[in-house]
Design an enzyme around this catalytic site. Structure first.
Site, PDB file in Angstrom:
ATOM      1  N   GLN A 299      -9.658 -21.969  23.140  1.00 26.02           N
ATOM      2  CA  GLN A 299     -10.962 -21.790  22.488  1.00 26.02           C
ATOM      3  C   GLN A 299     -10.837 -22.077  20.986  1.00 26.02           C
ATOM      4  O   GLN A 299     -10.040 -21.452  20.296  1.00 26.02           O
ATOM      5  CB  GLN A 299     -11.459 -20.350  22.734  1.00 26.02           C
ATOM      6  CG  GLN A 299     -12.857 -20.081  22.249  1.00 26.02           C
ATOM      7  CD  GLN A 299     -13.913 -20.877  23.012  1.00 26.02           C
ATOM      8  OE1 GLN A 299     -13.869 -21.002  24.228  1.00 26.02           O
ATOM      9  NE2 GLN A 299     -14.864 -21.450  22.288  1.00 26.02           N
TER      10      GLN A 299
ATOM     11  N   ASP B  79     -10.504 -30.076  28.126  1.00 20.23           N
ATOM     12  CA  ASP B  79     -11.425 -30.274  27.007  1.00 20.23           C
ATOM     13  C   ASP B  79     -11.450 -31.746  26.582  1.00 20.23           C
ATOM     14  O   ASP B  79     -12.289 -32.149  25.772  1.00 20.23           O
ATOM     15  CB  ASP B  79     -10.962 -29.408  25.819  1.00 20.23           C
ATOM     16  CG  ASP B  79     -12.086 -28.538  25.278  1.00 20.23           C
ATOM     17  OD1 ASP B  79     -13.203 -28.653  25.786  1.00 20.23           O
ATOM     18  OD2 ASP B  79     -11.819 -27.760  24.342  1.00 20.23           O
TER      19      ASP B  79
ATOM     20  N   LYS C  57     -16.903 -18.612  30.533  1.00 27.79           N
ATOM     21  CA  LYS C  57     -16.144 -19.660  31.231  1.00 27.79           C
ATOM     22  C   LYS C  57     -15.389 -19.069  32.421  1.00 27.79           C
ATOM     23  O   LYS C  57     -15.383 -19.633  33.515  1.00 27.79           O
ATOM     24  CB  LYS C  57     -15.172 -20.340  30.255  1.00 27.79           C
ATOM     25  CG  LYS C  57     -15.879 -21.293  29.305  1.00 27.79           C
ATOM     26  CD  LYS C  57     -15.052 -21.683  28.103  1.00 27.79           C
ATOM     27  CE  LYS C  57     -15.912 -22.502  27.137  1.00 27.79           C
ATOM     28  NZ  LYS C  57     -15.284 -22.742  25.844  1.00 27.79           N
TER      29      LYS C  57
END
Ligand code: NAP
Length: 294
Positions: free
Chosen positions: A98, A121, A54
């Site tokens: 994460q 997200d 990422k």
């Protein structure tokens, strides 16, 4: 019939070029690049790989990448304090923690602590609520990528019958909301659904997000359907490790009009839609109109 293969890798690459162009325009306008902060707790090798890729992708597209690594045994308070700092940092437009987190940490509390405007997200209940209400917010990356692939393959989705298999907060539920917003007639299937093959026999669009290797058989697919396979399972076949989806690809490809492969379908889109969301968050946070890349 042999299905057209929906090439997520190629679509993601072209989306990346457009994102890079808008990131450069943002930097020229504001004097800083869009910034993505990724938080990793612990040393899980798969999570380390995801976090590194990422960061690399963000930099490749001309964004700023901030990587924060906390030890496996960090406290909830330490993690919340970092989220608070990132919320307050004006150079950070997107925050991604994460998942999964180590078991002693409360993931939901962490998600709720992220500023919804930086929740790239799309998991914060405020963003889930915006999606359900048809208001602009940040949409969970994987379903957003699936929608982009469906639009690229089908054009207008209005009036089509869609079955989403799986009802997780991460994939199934936001996917169903996105399809409903496209005027599809949506059925959500899950582990208690009776007679899944009968439901799929009616589906012009199938989105499978279960995590069960090749559970959806080719002859369950309506001839001419478009199939998006989100699932990823590692299996060993003929002594070789392979990644497979929820759909039995070879048999489904004989009935579908178009289908995503695993790997190379939804996976490459998920990281690119994270970049997309970071870009959108950056534009909105400074009060500039966000580009429409969907
Ligand atoms: P999840 O949270 O475990 O949810 C799985 C869903 O599948 C649940 O809603 C479950 O129903 C349903 N299910 C289980 N067995 C079923 C069955 N026999 N028939 C119908 N539905 C069934 O998983 P997730 O996070 O949504 O992820 C799903 C899959 O997508 C996983 O393989 C994951 O690795 C993959 N994934 C891939 C990407 C990517 O970028 N490629 C991104 C995200 C996820 P209940 O609710 O009734 O339990």
């Amino acid at each position: 019939m042999t299905a057209q293969i929906i090439d997520g890798k190629a679509f993601a690459a072209s989306l990346g070029e457009r994102i890079a162009g808008h990131a450069a325009a943002f930097a020229a306008r504001t004097g800083r690049a869009p910034g993505l902060a990724v938080v990793l707790v612990g040393t899980d090798p798969a999570s380390q790989v995801y976090v590194r890729s990422k960061g690399r992708m963000a930099r490749q597209l001309g964004m700023e990448s901030f990587e924060h690594v906390l030890s496996e045994d960090c406290t909830q308070q330490e993690l919340m304090s970092l989220i608070g700092d990132l919320n307050a940092d004006d150079t950070v437009d997107g925050i991604l923690v994460q998942l999964p987190l180590p078991g002693h940490l409360d993931s939901l509390a962490v998600i709720k602590a992220i500023d919804p405007d930086k929740d790239v997200d799309g998991l914060h209940p405020v963003n889930a609520g915006y999606l359900a209400s048809g208001m602009p917010g940040l949409v969970s990356c994987t379903p957003l990528g699936c929608l982009m692939l469906l639009r690229s393959s089908l054009g207008n989705l209005s009036g089509l019958d869609a079955v989403v298999v799986g009802r997780s907060i991460l994939v199934g539920k936001p996917m169903a909301q996105l399809l409903l917003a496209e005027n599809c007639t949506v059925t959500m299937a899950h582990s208690r659904t009776r007679d899944l093959p009968a439901k799929l026999a009616q589906a012009d669009i199938v989105v499978a997000a279960v995590g069960a290797a090749e559970m959806i058989q080719g002859d369950w697919i309506k001839p001419g359907a478009t199939v998006i396979d989100v699932g990823t399972s590692r299996v060993t076949r003929d002594g070789k490790a392979r990644l497979v989806g929820d759909v039995h690809f070879e048999t489904a490809a004989r009935r579908a009009r178009a289908i995503t492969p695993v790997p190379g379908g939804v996976g490459p889109m998920t990281i690119m839609t994270l970049m997309h969301n970071t870009l959108i968050a950056a534009y909105r946070r400074v009060g500039l109109p966000a580009p429409d890349l969907k």
